[in-house]
Design a protein around this motif. Structure first.
Motif, short mmCIF file in Angstrom:
data_model
loop_
_atom_site.label_atom_id
_atom_site.label_comp_id
_atom_site.label_asym_id
_atom_site.label_seq_id
_atom_site.Cartn_x
_atom_site.Cartn_y
_atom_site.Cartn_z
N THR A 1 0.84 -1.18 0.00
CA THR A 1 0.00 0.00 0.00
C THR A 1 0.88 1.24 0.00
N THR A 2 0.60 2.16 -0.90
CA THR A 2 1.35 3.42 -0.94
C THR A 2 0.88 4.35 0.16
N MET A 3 1.83 4.88 0.92
CA MET A 3 1.51 5.82 1.99
C MET A 3 1.80 7.25 1.53
N LEU A 4 1.23 8.18 2.25
CA LEU A 4 1.46 9.58 1.95
C LEU A 4 2.34 10.19 3.04
N LEU A 5 3.37 10.89 2.63
CA LEU A 5 4.17 11.72 3.54
C LEU A 5 4.26 13.09 2.90
N ARG A 6 3.68 14.07 3.54
CA ARG A 6 3.61 15.41 2.95
C ARG A 6 4.06 16.46 3.96
N ILE A 7 4.82 17.44 3.49
CA ILE A 7 5.22 18.56 4.34
C ILE A 7 4.06 19.55 4.40
N ILE A 8 3.60 19.83 5.61
CA ILE A 8 2.51 20.79 5.81
C ILE A 8 3.07 22.20 5.98
N SER A 9 4.19 22.31 6.66
CA SER A 9 4.83 23.62 6.85
C SER A 9 6.33 23.42 7.03
N ILE A 10 7.13 24.21 6.30
CA ILE A 10 8.58 24.13 6.44
C ILE A 10 9.00 25.00 7.62
N GLY A 11 9.79 24.44 8.51
CA GLY A 11 10.19 25.14 9.73
C GLY A 11 11.36 26.10 9.53
N ALA A 12 11.82 26.64 10.64
CA ALA A 12 12.94 27.59 10.63
C ALA A 12 13.64 27.54 11.98
N MET A 13 14.97 27.70 11.95
CA MET A 13 15.74 27.83 13.18
C MET A 13 15.69 29.29 13.65
N SER A 14 15.61 29.51 14.94
CA SER A 14 15.61 30.88 15.44
C SER A 14 16.94 31.56 15.15
N SER A 15 18.01 30.78 15.09
CA SER A 15 19.29 31.26 14.59
C SER A 15 20.05 30.05 14.05
N ASN A 16 20.78 30.26 12.97
CA ASN A 16 21.48 29.17 12.31
C ASN A 16 22.97 29.49 12.24
N PRO A 17 23.78 28.83 13.05
CA PRO A 17 25.22 29.11 13.03
C PRO A 17 25.86 28.85 11.66
N LEU A 18 25.26 27.97 10.86
CA LEU A 18 25.82 27.71 9.52
C LEU A 18 25.62 28.90 8.59
N TRP A 19 24.78 29.85 9.01
CA TRP A 19 24.60 31.09 8.26
C TRP A 19 25.38 32.24 8.90
N GLY A 20 26.23 31.92 9.86
CA GLY A 20 27.02 32.94 10.53
C GLY A 20 26.27 33.63 11.67
N GLU A 21 25.17 33.06 12.09
CA GLU A 21 24.38 33.65 13.18
C GLU A 21 24.81 33.08 14.52
N LYS A 22 24.72 33.89 15.56
CA LYS A 22 25.17 33.49 16.89
C LYS A 22 24.24 32.43 17.46
N PRO A 23 24.79 31.31 17.94
CA PRO A 23 23.94 30.28 18.57
C PRO A 23 23.15 30.85 19.74
N GLY A 24 21.87 30.54 19.79
CA GLY A 24 21.03 31.00 20.88
C GLY A 24 20.38 32.35 20.64
N ALA A 25 20.82 33.06 19.61
CA ALA A 25 20.21 34.36 19.31
C ALA A 25 18.81 34.15 18.71
N ILE A 26 17.95 35.16 18.87
CA ILE A 26 16.61 35.11 18.29
C ILE A 26 16.61 36.01 17.05
N VAL A 27 17.04 35.47 15.94
CA VAL A 27 17.08 36.21 14.69
C VAL A 27 15.70 36.21 14.02
N ARG A 28 14.97 35.11 14.22
CA ARG A 28 13.63 34.94 13.65
C ARG A 28 12.84 34.03 14.58
#
Length: 236
Positions: A1-28
């Motif tokens: 049986t084929t199942m469905l897996l669908r993204i309802i909403s794409i999330g976001a990190m409040s800060s992403n160190p891989l983007w040069g943002e400070k860990p723990g900061a509230i950028v968004r």
């Protein structure tokens, strides 16, 4: 049986160190990626991280479902921005791993008792609400539905737990898809082999990352859209 897996909403990190943002900061405003699994008669919503009215609207837009159509909610962790919208699904069964329930529950109770001793009524009431939500969650069994099993990923939080969906998946094809929560926050973390900062147990988080990469053909990160696992599919 084929199942469905669908993204309802794409999330976001409040800060992403891989983007040069400070860990723990509230950028968004941080919020988890919300996914829908349909297997048999079960509609399982994973990590409703947006506010209740917003996640219900996204559910309608992305899957033509109402809140009442959701039979179960699964939380990969008990971080506040993972379960922010869970109250929209009062009629559903709420699942969380037993290890996360126990690992997060004791510290919450201690913090509430401390807030009460210090006379911080606002914090005490907020923590009381968190504890009530956690108590409402049922410890998830190993198998949630046909082809849908929990996959422990401890480390970032004490009992973080993903879901592995096996078999033909609508829109993906044959293979295993792993919804991994913040064990792998974004596709950039996947590509770089990096865990997020602030893990409760760094060594365990690194081991969970490796296990996720070893088992899954497709990855649904905690704060990003789904993608093909480049290691399993031989792209790197």
């Amino acid at each position: 049986t084929t199942m469905l897996l669908r993204i309802i909403s794409i999330g976001a990190m409040s800060s992403n160190p891989l983007w040069g943002e400070k860990p723990g900061a509230i950028v968004r405003t941080g919020h988890a990626t919300t996914s829908l699994i349909q297997s048999g008669k079960k509609n399982i919503l994973v990590d409703p991280g947006l506010p209740p009215q917003v996640v219900v609207a996204r559910l309608s837009e992305r899957a033509n479902l109402r809140a009442a159509d959701i039979t179960h909610v699964f939380l990969t962790s008990f971080r506040p921005d993972v379960w922010r919208g869970v109250s929209a699904f009062e009629h559903a069964t709420w699942w969380i791993s037993e290890a996360e329930r126990e690992g997060m529950g004791v510290p919450l109770v201690r913090r509430m008792q401390q807030a009460e001793q210090e006379g911080d009524d606002a914090l005490r009431d907020a923590l009381k609400n968190d504890i009530a939500v956690l108590k409402r969650c049922t410890a998830a069994l190993d198998r949630l539905a046909d082809g849908v099993d929990i996959f422990p990923l401890p480390g970032v939080t004490p009992g973080m737990c993903g879901i592995i969906v096996s078999g033909p998946i609508d829109g993906m094809g044959a293979g295993a898809a792993l919804i991994c929560g913040d064990a792998i926050p974004t596709l950039e973390h996947l590509q770089r082999g990096t865990i997020p900062p602030g893990a409760a147990d760094v060594e365990a988080a690194q081991e969970s990352f490796k296990e996720a990469v070893d088992i899954a053909d497709f990855i649904v990160p905690g704060r990003d859209n789904w993608g093909v696992n480049p290691v399993r599919r031989g792209f790197i």
